[in-house]
Scaffold this active site. Structure first.
Site, PDB file in Angstrom:
ATOM      1  N   CYS A 197       2.638   6.790  -9.532  1.00 42.88           N
ATOM      2  CA  CYS A 197       1.505   6.320  -8.723  1.00 42.88           C
ATOM      3  C   CYS A 197       0.578   7.497  -8.377  1.00 42.88           C
ATOM      4  O   CYS A 197      -0.132   7.988  -9.249  1.00 42.88           O
ATOM      5  CB  CYS A 197       2.013   5.600  -7.483  1.00 42.88           C
ATOM      6  SG  CYS A 197       0.736   4.572  -6.691  1.00 42.88           S
TER       7      CYS A 197
ATOM      8  N   HIS B 205       6.151   1.538  -9.156  1.00 42.76           N
ATOM      9  CA  HIS B 205       7.210   2.006  -8.267  1.00 42.76           C
ATOM     10  C   HIS B 205       8.496   1.230  -8.541  1.00 42.76           C
ATOM     11  O   HIS B 205       8.462   0.094  -9.027  1.00 42.76           O
ATOM     12  CB  HIS B 205       6.829   1.776  -6.803  1.00 42.76           C
ATOM     13  CG  HIS B 205       5.760   2.681  -6.289  1.00 42.76           C
ATOM     14  ND1 HIS B 205       5.978   4.012  -6.036  1.00 42.76           N
ATOM     15  CD2 HIS B 205       4.469   2.429  -5.952  1.00 42.76           C
ATOM     16  CE1 HIS B 205       4.869   4.554  -5.565  1.00 42.76           C
ATOM     17  NE2 HIS B 205       3.932   3.621  -5.503  1.00 42.76           N
TER      18      HIS B 205
END
Length: 503
Positions: free
Chosen positions: A342, A447
């Site tokens: 991310c 994630h």
């Protein structure tokens, strides 16, 4: 309700254990925390529980990771009512405010004390709804209930306890020292009507012979009328992700070290809990790194991980100030594995472009020929996809199906000028993951990779502890540590003619 004398006393751990313990009694259980301050967040169904539509988009929302895991421990579907207010720190004096799963720019702009009356009606409504729908709601407090400077604007501790007439446990970290003073001082600073809600003291993280605690528990009960109902031993390997803390060598997986994973611990690190499964894999050593010296001390680290960040440009500036940019580049040049997740993916690219003042402009580390543009709209969703064909260090992931979640403002794409010059990133997951030509640098928006059993098996040939086994272990620990009958008494219905607090 589980209250604590301090942050880090063990509220989240104990709340999770009690969620599974009560669920194991055949009860319908839900967790609740009115307000959480954490950059560890999970994607869950939003208001109304609708979740995504058939196209994968819809009313997804965010809650703190602790409540997400507590819901799983309770065998409940995690949803936004379980953590109606989430504060995500972006700087020392600024937090993004997420109400009922959605970012609120209006609340973010308000001063701290100005928010409480604005958000309390939705907090109370969420709690009331959960109480109506479940046999047991296990509530977690925040920090300490005796923060007398915040008591008048409290919306997470004793206001919640009074609203629900909750039977409260007060837990303290005895390993810090001063545990009995913490318990007595917290109790003494509460108004008398709130003291009456405290049903038991809990000593957490105890090391040594419990018989040596006497006569302090009885002396404390003589002073307060509140019994010490549990002494919980120090547990380094319970397997539950830390909510906001970092871990050290004492909490890493046991056994001979076969793989060393260095995680860059920048100031606004987010979603660090997703690395917990690596700590549970035999032979994996997980170490936080804050300087080139930390990285050098590990010898030849096998992986360097750039985790998520709530303030990507700021954390990237910090990383450069420490000299870690050069250390990471050297590791990559030697063929070492680098993984960016991310915000970490965004840092690996050539540039961060921010025309709307969302995060900040910055040159990237230049390890992937990508550019990230920040947007006002936030991507929040669950994702199930499949890895494409990877070459080099990450090739074991080729073709593996994976489930995870996305929480990000930026959108990342190939740098057009670099592509024209022949430097093209290999897209190995559509719009979500890229590698360099050599295949040792991987950036991914998804994630939760290491919570996916297929990914763990592909990378390590093993499977970590399942969350269910972790939750059951916590419940067994709680059952063994509490005095007989205490946990059942906390949820017993009051006798006719008595109040719940007196029962």
């Amino acid at each position: 309700m589980v209250l604590g004398t301090t942050s880090g006393a063990g509220k989240s751990w104990l709340t999770t254990a009690l969620c599974r313990w009560y669920s194991n009694q055949g009860l319908k259980v839900a967790p609740f925390k009115a307000q959480n301050m954490s950059n560890n967040a999970r994607v869950v169904p939003g208001p109304g529980g609708t979740g995504a539509d058939a196209g994968g988009f819809g009313a997804w929302g965010e809650i703190g990771s602790a409540q997400y895991f507590q819901a799983l421990a309770a065998r409940a579907v995690p949803e936004v009512r379980m953590n109606p207010l989430l504060l995500k720190p972006e700087a020392d004096t600024k937090s993004q405010v997420v109400l009922m799963g959605q970012v609120s720019a209006e609340l973010t702009a308000l001063p701290w004390r100005g928010r409480s009356e604005r958000v309390w009606p939705q907090i109370a409504a969420a709690l009331d709804a959960l109480r109506a729908e479940n046999d047991v709601v296990v509530i977690e407090g925040a920090g300490s209930p005796a923060e007398i400077n915040l008591h008048a604007s409290d919306i997470v501790n004793m206001r919640v306890a009074r609203h629900s007439d909750a039977r409260c446990l007060l837990v303290t970290d005895i390993d810090r020292g001063g545990a009995f003073a913490h318990l007595y001082g917290t109790w003494a600073l509460l108004p008398e009507d709130e003291r009456a809600l405290i049903h038991g003291f809990v000593l957490n993280k105890f090391r040594g012979d419990a018989s040596l605690l006497a006569p302090a528990p009885q002396m404390l009960q003589d002073l307060t009328g509140v019994p010490t109902v549990a002494t919980i031993p120090m547990q380094w390997h319970h397997g539950l992700p830390e909510e906001d803390g970092v871990f050290d060598d004492r909490s890493t997986a046991a056994g001979a070290v076969q793989t060393t994973v260095a995680v860059i611990a920048y100031p606004r690190i987010s979603n660090l809990d997703e690395f917990q499964p690596l700590k549970n894999v035999p032979g994996v050593r997980l170490q936080w790194v804050r300087s080139p010296a930390d990285l050098a001390a590990l010898g030849a680290a096998d992986w360097v991980v750039l985790p998520g960040s709530k303030a990507t440009a700021s954390d990237l500036a910090w990383l450069r100030a420490q000299g870690l940019d050069g250390a990471i580049a050297t590791h990559a040049a030697r063929g070492g594995r680098v993984l960016g997740v991310c915000g970490g993916l965004q840092m690996l690219g050539e540039a961060l472009i921010d025309t709307d003042g969302i995060d900040g402009n910055a040159p990237g580390l230049g390890l992937l020929p990508l550019v990230t543009a920040f947007a006002r709209d936030k991507t929040v969703r669950l994702t199930h996809t499949c890895w494409g064909t990877l070459a080099g260090a990450w090739s074991a992931l080729s073709g593996v199906e994976v489930s995870g979640y996305e929480i990000h403002h930026g959108q990342t794409a190939q740098h057009p000028a670099m592509a024209a010059g022949g430097d093209v990133a290999r897209e190995v997951m559509p719009r979500l993951a890229w590698t360099n030509a050599a295949g040792n640098v991987l950036g991914v928006y998804l994630h939760g990779l290491f919570e996916d059993t297929a990914v763990l098996h592909a990378l390590f040939g093993t499977r970590a502890l399942t969350l269910d086994s972790v939750f059951d272990g916590l419940a067994r620990s709680a059952d063994a540590c509490f005095a007989p009958g205490v946990l059942a008494a906390l949820i017993a219905r009051p006798a006719p003619g008595t109040t719940p607090a007196a029962a």
